[in-house]
Design a protein around this motif. Structure first.
Motif, PDB file in Angstrom:
ATOM      1  N   ASN A 105      56.883   8.883  26.073  1.00  0.00           N
ATOM      2  CA  ASN A 105      56.689   9.007  24.606  1.00  0.00           C
ATOM      3  C   ASN A 105      54.984   9.247  24.460  1.00  0.00           C
ATOM      4  OD1 ASN A 105      55.736   6.580  24.862  1.00  0.00           O
ATOM      5  ND2 ASN A 105      56.967   5.648  22.910  1.00  0.00           N
ATOM      6  N   ALA A 106      54.388   9.713  25.357  1.00  0.00           N
ATOM      7  CA  ALA A 106      52.806   9.804  25.185  1.00  0.00           C
ATOM      8  C   ALA A 106      52.645  11.425  24.829  1.00  0.00           C
ATOM      9  CB  ALA A 106      52.142   9.705  26.551  1.00  0.00           C
ATOM     10  N   ILE A 107      51.591  11.304  23.711  1.00  0.00           N
ATOM     11  CA  ILE A 107      51.227  12.806  23.502  1.00  0.00           C
ATOM     12  C   ILE A 107      49.824  12.804  24.463  1.00  0.00           C
ATOM     13  CG2 ILE A 107      49.662  13.918  21.682  1.00  0.00           C
ATOM     14  CD1 ILE A 107      51.538  12.038  19.657  1.00  0.00           C
ATOM     15  N   LYS A 108      49.982  13.784  25.487  1.00  0.00           N
ATOM     16  CA  LYS A 108      48.967  13.793  26.308  1.00  0.00           C
ATOM     17  C   LYS A 108      47.763  14.697  25.945  1.00  0.00           C
ATOM     18  CE  LYS A 108      50.880  14.242  30.711  1.00  0.00           C
ATOM     19  NZ  LYS A 108      51.806  14.671  31.901  1.00  0.00           N
ATOM     20  N   ALA A 109      47.697  15.662  25.225  1.00  0.00           N
ATOM     21  CA  ALA A 109      46.746  16.524  24.713  1.00  0.00           C
ATOM     22  C   ALA A 109      46.936  17.092  23.480  1.00  0.00           C
ATOM     23  CB  ALA A 109      46.292  17.461  25.801  1.00  0.00           C
ATOM     24  N   VAL A 110      45.999  17.310  22.782  1.00  0.00           N
ATOM     25  CA  VAL A 110      45.833  18.058  21.771  1.00  0.00           C
ATOM     26  C   VAL A 110      44.637  18.815  21.618  1.00  0.00           C
ATOM     27  CG1 VAL A 110      45.754  18.058  19.003  1.00  0.00           C
ATOM     28  CG2 VAL A 110      46.925  16.233  20.001  1.00  0.00           C
ATOM     29  N   HIS A 111      44.940  20.132  21.576  1.00  0.00           N
ATOM     30  CA  HIS A 111      43.986  21.231  21.542  1.00  0.00           C
ATOM     31  C   HIS A 111      44.018  21.821  20.099  1.00  0.00           C
ATOM     32  CE1 HIS A 111      45.879  20.991  25.635  1.00  0.00           C
ATOM     33  NE2 HIS A 111      44.381  20.826  26.026  1.00  0.00           N
ATOM     34  N   ALA A 112      42.993  21.154  19.277  1.00  0.00           N
ATOM     35  CA  ALA A 112      43.184  21.658  17.815  1.00  0.00           C
ATOM     36  C   ALA A 112      42.626  23.030  17.915  1.00  0.00           C
ATOM     37  CB  ALA A 112      42.213  20.772  17.083  1.00  0.00           C
ATOM     38  N   GLU A 113      41.560  23.596  18.444  1.00  0.00           N
ATOM     39  CA  GLU A 113      41.177  24.690  18.404  1.00  0.00           C
ATOM     40  C   GLU A 113      42.199  25.885  18.976  1.00  0.00           C
ATOM     41  OE1 GLU A 113      40.178  23.258  22.347  1.00  0.00           O
ATOM     42  OE2 GLU A 113      40.229  22.232  20.574  1.00  0.00           O
ATOM     43  N   ASP A 114      42.949  25.334  19.705  1.00  0.00           N
ATOM     44  CA  ASP A 114      44.151  26.410  19.958  1.00  0.00           C
ATOM     45  C   ASP A 114      45.194  26.339  19.400  1.00  0.00           C
ATOM     46  OD1 ASP A 114      42.354  27.825  22.127  1.00  0.00           O
ATOM     47  OD2 ASP A 114      42.748  26.127  23.543  1.00  0.00           O
ATOM     48  N   VAL A 118      50.348  18.842  24.123  1.00  0.00           N
ATOM     49  CA  VAL A 118      50.989  18.659  25.412  1.00  0.00           C
ATOM     50  C   VAL A 118      51.802  17.300  25.194  1.00  0.00           C
ATOM     51  CG1 VAL A 118      51.349  18.564  27.735  1.00  0.00           C
ATOM     52  CG2 VAL A 118      49.755  20.195  26.991  1.00  0.00           C
ATOM     53  N   ILE A 119      53.188  16.989  25.153  1.00  0.00           N
ATOM     54  CA  ILE A 119      53.835  15.807  24.994  1.00  0.00           C
ATOM     55  C   ILE A 119      54.809  15.516  25.924  1.00  0.00           C
ATOM     56  CG2 ILE A 119      53.188  16.016  22.356  1.00  0.00           C
ATOM     57  CD1 ILE A 119      56.236  16.665  22.148  1.00  0.00           C
ATOM     58  N   GLN A 120      55.200  14.421  26.007  1.00  0.00           N
ATOM     59  CA  GLN A 120      56.405  13.996  26.666  1.00  0.00           C
ATOM     60  C   GLN A 120      57.532  14.151  25.984  1.00  0.00           C
ATOM     61  OE1 GLN A 120      54.966  10.000  28.255  1.00  0.00           O
ATOM     62  NE2 GLN A 120      55.145  10.960  30.313  1.00  0.00           N
ATOM     63  N   PRO A 121      58.791  14.018  26.494  1.00  0.00           N
ATOM     64  CA  PRO A 121      59.912  14.364  25.628  1.00  0.00           C
ATOM     65  C   PRO A 121      60.369  13.248  24.826  1.00  0.00           C
ATOM     66  CG  PRO A 121      60.479  13.810  27.888  1.00  0.00           C
ATOM     67  CD  PRO A 121      59.212  14.013  27.916  1.00  0.00           C
ATOM     68  N   GLY A 122      60.002  12.232  24.919  1.00  0.00           N
ATOM     69  CA  GLY A 122      60.382  11.077  23.961  1.00  0.00           C
ATOM     70  C   GLY A 122      59.376  10.898  22.787  1.00  0.00           C
ATOM     71  N   VAL A 123      58.484  11.689  22.484  1.00  0.00           N
ATOM     72  CA  VAL A 123      57.814  11.725  21.445  1.00  0.00           C
ATOM     73  C   VAL A 123      58.495  12.126  20.317  1.00  0.00           C
ATOM     74  CG1 VAL A 123      55.728  12.801  20.263  1.00  0.00           C
ATOM     75  CG2 VAL A 123      55.524  12.023  22.588  1.00  0.00           C
ATOM     76  N   THR A 124      58.670  11.599  19.136  1.00  0.00           N
ATOM     77  CA  THR A 124      59.683  11.924  18.064  1.00  0.00           C
ATOM     78  C   THR A 124      58.875  12.962  17.201  1.00  0.00           C
ATOM     79  OG1 THR A 124      59.093  10.152  16.399  1.00  0.00           O
ATOM     80  CG2 THR A 124      60.872  10.073  18.120  1.00  0.00           C
ATOM     81  N   ARG A 125      59.415  13.739  16.362  1.00  0.00           N
ATOM     82  CA  ARG A 125      58.574  14.508  15.321  1.00  0.00           C
ATOM     83  C   ARG A 125      57.633  13.755  14.402  1.00  0.00           C
ATOM     84  NH1 ARG A 125      60.208  15.117  10.237  1.00  0.00           N
ATOM     85  NH2 ARG A 125      62.330  14.003   9.615  1.00  0.00           N
ATOM     86  N   LEU A 149      61.351  15.050  20.555  1.00  0.00           N
ATOM     87  CA  LEU A 149      61.162  16.522  20.767  1.00  0.00           C
ATOM     88  C   LEU A 149      61.946  16.947  22.089  1.00  0.00           C
ATOM     89  CD1 LEU A 149      57.705  16.127  19.346  1.00  0.00           C
ATOM     90  CD2 LEU A 149      59.200  17.847  18.400  1.00  0.00           C
ATOM     91  N   GLY A 150      62.040  16.346  22.986  1.00  0.00           N
ATOM     92  CA  GLY A 150      62.678  16.757  23.936  1.00  0.00           C
ATOM     93  C   GLY A 150      64.189  17.125  23.843  1.00  0.00           C
ATOM     94  N   GLY A 151      64.775  16.148  22.995  1.00  0.00           N
ATOM     95  CA  GLY A 151      66.185  16.553  22.480  1.00  0.00           C
ATOM     96  C   GLY A 151      66.116  17.926  21.386  1.00  0.00           C
ATOM     97  N   MET A 152      65.164  17.896  20.595  1.00  0.00           N
ATOM     98  CA  MET A 152      65.112  19.084  19.720  1.00  0.00           C
ATOM     99  C   MET A 152      64.709  20.326  20.819  1.00  0.00           C
ATOM    100  SD  MET A 152      62.852  17.420  16.737  1.00  0.00           S
ATOM    101  CE  MET A 152      62.408  18.858  15.907  1.00  0.00           C
ATOM    102  N   ALA A 153      64.164  20.279  21.690  1.00  0.00           N
ATOM    103  CA  ALA A 153      64.149  21.610  22.655  1.00  0.00           C
ATOM    104  C   ALA A 153      65.451  21.850  23.344  1.00  0.00           C
ATOM    105  CB  ALA A 153      63.092  21.116  23.650  1.00  0.00           C
ATOM    106  N   SER A 154      66.050  20.751  23.822  1.00  0.00           N
ATOM    107  CA  SER A 154      67.284  21.031  24.583  1.00  0.00           C
ATOM    108  C   SER A 154      68.374  21.449  23.584  1.00  0.00           C
ATOM    109  CB  SER A 154      67.707  19.544  24.937  1.00  0.00           C
ATOM    110  OG  SER A 154      66.633  19.174  26.118  1.00  0.00           O
ATOM    111  N   THR A 155      68.441  21.157  22.370  1.00  0.00           N
ATOM    112  CA  THR A 155      69.502  21.681  21.542  1.00  0.00           C
ATOM    113  C   THR A 155      69.039  23.043  20.640  1.00  0.00           C
ATOM    114  OG1 THR A 155      68.891  20.121  19.701  1.00  0.00           O
ATOM    115  CG2 THR A 155      70.663  19.584  21.291  1.00  0.00           C
ATOM    116  N   ARG A 156      67.787  23.532  21.057  1.00  0.00           N
ATOM    117  CA  ARG A 156      67.182  24.502  20.255  1.00  0.00           C
ATOM    118  C   ARG A 156      67.330  24.071  18.548  1.00  0.00           C
ATOM    119  NH1 ARG A 156      70.313  29.605  21.243  1.00  0.00           N
ATOM    120  NH2 ARG A 156      70.048  28.998  23.217  1.00  0.00           N
ATOM    121  N   ALA A 157      66.859  23.022  18.309  1.00  0.00           N
ATOM    122  CA  ALA A 157      66.851  22.410  16.915  1.00  0.00           C
ATOM    123  C   ALA A 157      66.193  23.488  16.047  1.00  0.00           C
ATOM    124  CB  ALA A 157      66.311  21.132  16.631  1.00  0.00           C
ATOM    125  N   SER A 158      66.458  23.243  14.748  1.00  0.00           N
ATOM    126  CA  SER A 158      65.603  23.947  13.607  1.00  0.00           C
ATOM    127  C   SER A 158      65.566  22.962  12.319  1.00  0.00           C
ATOM    128  CB  SER A 158      66.192  25.164  13.205  1.00  0.00           C
ATOM    129  OG  SER A 158      67.657  25.300  12.972  1.00  0.00           O
TER     130      SER A 158
END
Length: 465
Positions: A105-114, A118-125, A149-158
């Motif tokens: 559940n690590a938030i590995k990088a935030v590129h605010a200017e872009d 980049v996150i790991q899948p256990g990070v929640t929204r 967010l990993g689960g949300m990606a896997s199920t194409r959540a909205s």
């Protein structure tokens, strides 16, 4: 409970794999009954099918090591996020190993200017948005539950913001995935667009863990709007509310959210969330933009609502008022269950073209009434997606059969209208019977892809196909 299909077990392979994995993972390896049943848990009518073991992975390397052992012994592997999926996605119909990703559940990088991260899948929204808030950024996809967010990606959540910001497939730039062999691949880069080969990112999004396990996600971000306003308006009929939605979309008003609650759902929200809304069919809306822009959008919607007999129109920019309304919307599952204590909710969703929305929602409500089913209606109606939640006494076989028949009828109705049997819940086990009705021979192409990538069928078997 609904009976889920069981698949043949590889007893010898499971025993061998568990022996190896227990040695490798020690305290992260669990075979206790309660732990296993928790990881086969499903929040709808489908019965729980527990895995044989649960391993809490902490890195991509560990996930790869688990999958390599399972691949050697031809043992099923099921990825697990927060367990909020609704169609039996995390069940283990052939047994096997559940890989719990909550500690990744690590938030590995935030590129605010872009505008990406980049996150790991256990990070929640919710975790991600709390982290981003002081940088003036947010991630807009909001399915209601605090899903991973990993689960949300896997199920194409909205969810509620999809009408403006799209779904998960529109907000992911790249993935890191552990494949069925244990090999780790990357499907893209941080570039906002690419023409480099097959779109493997989109292939993995919505594949429900049947092609690989997502271990890293590169997400698009949005700037927090200068202003937000929320509006509400009541209607005497569902048809009138849906007609107002269609007109709002067709006029091009850039709503961020537009949600429908039928009168029963409003009654439930009033009781559960201590509100005093008129107990009529209700539209809740949110607008994002400049101070002047959100005011103008709110007023334009008010004029449209008036044309369709809307009453009690109000809008506000006060954060506390907006939060109270949207929290009540997110609590609708629990509010609905409170209407019939002891009953279980048989949650289902469909999505139809916006032009068929009023017809479909009205028919769905009338059919539930004809069958004697108590069901709330809530929906992300700006994109034609809505949910029914029949409240069922699971000990009453006749009532359960009526509810299951109703879900089948609703799926068929949506498909007949040019829609889909699932707007956002995914296929899992529960929607499998309807996929071929919807997509025909395309399901054979999916099966061919699955067979090519996962020839031993170890990745989340029994789901989708």
């Amino acid at each position: 409970m609904g009976t889920a299909e069981t698949l043949p077990r590889n007893e010898e392979g499971i025993a061998a794999a568990l022996g190896v994995l227990k040695q490798q993972f020690g305290e992260a390896f669990h075979t206790g009954q309660s732990m296993r049943e928790q990881h086969g848990h499903t929040t709808t009518w489908i019965e729980t099918q527990a895995p044989d073991a649960v391993i809490f992975a902490k890195s991509t390397d560990e996930v790869s090591a688990i999958v390599k052992v399972c691949a050697t012994h031809k043992v099923p592997v099921i990825a697990y996020g927060t367990g909020t999926s609704l169609e039996g996605h995390v069940n283990a119909p052939a047994g096997g190993v559940c890989v719990d990703l909550t500690e990744m559940n690590a938030i590995k990088a935030v590129h605010a200017e872009d505008l990406d991260c980049v996150i790991q899948p256990g990070v929640t929204r919710e975790q991600l948005n709390t982290h981003l808030r002081d940088q003036g950024l947010f991630f807009p996809i909001d399915p209601g539950a605090n899903a991973s967010l990993g689960g949300m990606a896997s199920t194409r959540a909205s969810g509620t913001n999809a009408v403006r910001y799209g779904t998960m497939k529109d907000n992911i730039l790249a993935l890191e995935v552990v494949m069925p062999s244990g090999e780790v691949i990357r499907t893209g880069t941080r570039a906002k667009k690419s023409s480099a080969g097959y779109d493997l990112t989109r292939l993995m999004i919505g594949s429900e863990g049947t092609l690989g396990i997502i271990t890293e996600i590169t997400l698009k971000l949005q700037g927090i709007p200068e202003a937000m306003s929320s509006a509400r308006c009541s209607f005497e009929t569902i048809d009138a509310a849906c007609q107002a939605v269609m007109a709002t979309i067709q006029y091009g008003i850039p709503v961020a959210r537009i949600e429908l609650l039928d009168s029963l759902a409003v009654k439930a929200a009033n009781a559960y969330s201590k509100l005093d809304l008129p107990e009529q069919h209700l539209l809740l809306l949110e607008f994002h933009g400049s101070e002047a822009g959100v005011a103008a959008q709110s007023e334009m919607f008010g004029q449209i609502a008036e044309e369709f007999g809307g009453s009690g129109f109000e809008w506000t920019q006060k954060a506390e008022d907006r939060t109270k309304l949207w929290q009540a919307r997110h609590d609708m599952y629990w509010a609905s269950l409170a209407l019939r204590p002891g009953a279980q909710g048989v949650s289902t969703d469909v999505c139809v073209p916006i032009s068929r929305l009023a017809e479909c929602v009205t028919a769905a409500k009338e059919r539930a009434d004809e069958l004697g089913l108590i069901s709330t209606v809530v929906g992300h109606v700006g994109d034609g997606n809505f949910h029914m939640l029949p409240l069922v006494n699971m000990d009453d076989a006749d009532e359960l059969a009526r509810a299951q028949g109703y879900v089948s009828w609703l799926n068929d109705l949506a498909i007949s209208m040019g829609g889909t049997c699932t707007g956002e819940h995914g296929i899992g086990q529960g929607k499998r019977p309807y996929l071929r009705k919807e997509l025909g021979a395309a399901v054979d192409v999916m099966a061919a892809i699955k067979a090519a990538i996962d020839p031993d069928g170890i990745m989340n078997p029994g789901k989708i196909l």
